[in-house]
Design an enzyme around this catalytic site. Structure first.
Site, PDB file in Angstrom:
ATOM      1  N   TYR A   1       0.821  -1.217   0.000  1.00 29.57           N
ATOM      2  CA  TYR A   1       0.000   0.000   0.000  1.00 29.57           C
ATOM      3  C   TYR A   1       0.857   1.271   0.000  1.00 29.57           C
ATOM      4  CZ  TYR A   1      -3.957  -3.059   1.110  1.00 29.57           C
ATOM      5  OH  TYR A   1      -4.916  -4.031   1.072  1.00 29.57           O
TER       6      TYR A   1
ATOM      7  N   LYS B   1       3.882 -15.222   1.481  1.00 30.16           N
ATOM      8  CA  LYS B   1       3.892 -16.079   0.292  1.00 30.16           C
ATOM      9  C   LYS B   1       5.346 -16.268  -0.125  1.00 30.16           C
ATOM     10  CE  LYS B   1       0.795 -16.816  -2.434  1.00 30.16           C
ATOM     11  NZ  LYS B   1       0.227 -18.146  -2.804  1.00 30.16           N
TER      12      LYS B   1
ATOM     13  N   ASP C   1      -2.299 -17.961   1.586  1.00 36.52           N
ATOM     14  CA  ASP C   1      -3.514 -18.533   0.974  1.00 36.52           C
ATOM     15  C   ASP C   1      -3.993 -19.748   1.768  1.00 36.52           C
ATOM     16  OD1 ASP C   1      -1.134 -19.707   0.132  1.00 36.52           O
ATOM     17  OD2 ASP C   1      -1.889 -20.262  -1.841  1.00 36.52           O
TER      18      ASP C   1
ATOM     19  N   ASP D   1      -4.862  -7.222   5.808  1.00 32.72           N
ATOM     20  CA  ASP D   1      -6.119  -6.556   5.492  1.00 32.72           C
ATOM     21  C   ASP D   1      -7.199  -7.599   5.211  1.00 32.72           C
ATOM     22  OD1 ASP D   1      -7.947  -4.642   4.787  1.00 32.72           O
ATOM     23  OD2 ASP D   1      -6.859  -3.891   3.044  1.00 32.72           O
TER      24      ASP D   1
ATOM     25  N   ASP E   1     -10.233  -9.261   8.005  1.00 33.61           N
ATOM     26  CA  ASP E   1     -11.668  -9.153   7.711  1.00 33.61           C
ATOM     27  C   ASP E   1     -12.315 -10.535   7.685  1.00 33.61           C
ATOM     28  OD1 ASP E   1     -11.643  -6.452   7.592  1.00 33.61           O
ATOM     29  OD2 ASP E   1     -12.333  -6.284   5.518  1.00 33.61           O
TER      30      ASP E   1
END
Ligand code: NAD
Length: 368
Positions: free
Chosen positions: A142, A192, A225, A249, A253
């Site tokens: 970001y 990852k 993942d 992020d 959630d």
């Protein structure tokens, strides 16, 4: 010794309503637990824009840097939707996070037994769930450069850059290990590393910090993942999850929804220790200003009250009192107290925001 200081920034919409209930809790601690705070209050978001023409006044920013903890309600609302991006209510919140350098975002996902039916997962998978996601908040994709939309040949290309320095990973890892020591002593780090160099470095640095200073904490690594799958398959395997800004992020959630309503979710954002040893800290509910129910006494104050419980634990070293407050919330829910967001249409009359706050204060008194 001076009382610890708290700056309250109620913000907009239901932010102001839920903060009234937090003030009741703060007053209760002063009156009953010999735990008084120097509380000041100021404006942020749309309410600050209305008065000052900016979503966070410089004086408020300076004050936030000085206090022991900032407690924020929520910002935003339809009245401000057409404002220039530079003065939108959310910019006030982003400025606080940036200038206080709050690099570790803590999002607990805790399932109160009385609300286990609210989860989209089976009750036995979420009942008793208590995990904490530590998301790196000030770096990663970001913020990384280069970024932008560029011309390339006869078409455009959108670019963002995942970038982490060793020191950024190091301090996020330390925050997660410290937290784990106050909980069940387990950290699962997610990245990852199979396809991203930043993930390889992330794993290396986390491992190094662990070996050097936190070998007593159990550490595991998981590809992000797979982490998403495990969160919905068997979330109770986790204690603290450490991850970067982007994966955090999404994963936080996802974890939040394991527990039901947005009205229940607290958060903390922590930075480096100040001169008094306390971390720079901002506590806030995950929800927004909920314009659809603002001003109607319908908001659930529990997310904001649990954010104050996090402040007790992480800023004021009052873990027992934080547990007392969390138990009081658990008790009122077990007794059937519900605001509208925790009920179906057939479930009777909901409690108002202030009735829920009063019930929690009563449960606190009953705990003595
Ligand atoms: P929201 O979280 O405000 O509301 C989403 C839904 O959840 C609404 O139906 C709302 O009524 C309900 N809800 C939220 N909190 C609740 C509570 N405590 N009790 C009962 N019900 C609750 O998100 P939104 O509608 O997408 O955004 C509204 C405004 O809030 C926007 O201006 C947005 O930018 C802002 N926002 C601010 C923050 C923040 O301050 N951190 C976070 C998210 C959204």
């Amino acid at each position: 010794m001076a009382n610890p200081s708290i700056l309250i920034l109620p913000g907009d919409g239901i932010g102001a309503e839920v903060m009234v209930e937090v003030r009741k809790i703060i007053d209760w601690y002063g009156a009953n637990r010999d735990l008084s705070f120097d509380v000041s209050e100021d404006l942020v978001g749309g309410s600050a824009y209305d008065k000052h023409g900016v979503p966070l006044h410089d004086d408020t920013m300076a004050h936030a840097q000085e206090v022991d903890a900032v407690l924020l309600g929520a910002v935003g609302g339809p009245a401000y939707d057409d404002l220039d991006f530079s003065v939108k209510p959310e910019r006030g919140l982003l400025r606080l996070r940036k200038e206080m350098d709050l690099f570790a975002n803590l999002r607990p996902a805790q399932c109160f037994d009385a609300l286990a039916d609210f989860s989209s997962l089976k009750k036995d998978i979420v009942s008793g769930l208590d995990i904490m996601i530590v998301r790196e908040l000030t770096s990663g994709v970001y913020f990384g450069e280069p970024r932008g939309i560029f011309e390339e040949g006869n078409e455009r290309v959108g670019i963002n850059t995942q970038r982490y320095t060793e020191s950024e990973i190091d301090r996020a890892a330390r925050a997660a290990f410290e937290l784990a020591r106050k909980r069940n002593n387990k950290v699962c780090s997610m990245e990852k590393a199979n396809v991203m160099e930043s993930g390889i470095l992330w794993r290396e640095v986390v491992t190094k910090v662990h070996q050097a200073d936190y070998a007593d904490v159990q550490l595991s690594h998981m590809y992000a993942d797979n982490g998403a799958m495990q969160l919905v398959r068997a979330p109770k395997q986790f204690d603290v999850i450490l991850t970067d800004n982007l994966f955090g992020d999404i994963l936080s959630d996802c974890a939040a929804m394991l527990t039901g309503s947005l009205g229940m979710l607290p958060s903390a954002s922590l930075g480096a220790p100040m001169a008094n040893g306390r971390p720079k800290a901002l506590y806030e509910p995950v929800h927004g200003s909920a314009p659809d129910i603002a001003g109607q006494g319908k908001a659930n104050p529990i997310a904001c009250i649990l954010s104050f419980a996090m402040a007790l634990r992480y800023s004021f070293d009052q873990g027992d009192e934080a547990t007392r407050l969390e138990n009081a919330v658990e008790k009122v829910l077990a007794d059937g107290a519900r605001t509208g967001d925790l009920m179906g249409p057939e479930d009777g009359t909901p409690l108002s925001t202030s009735q829920m706050g009063d019930a929690i204060v009563e449960a606190l008194s009953a705990s003595l």
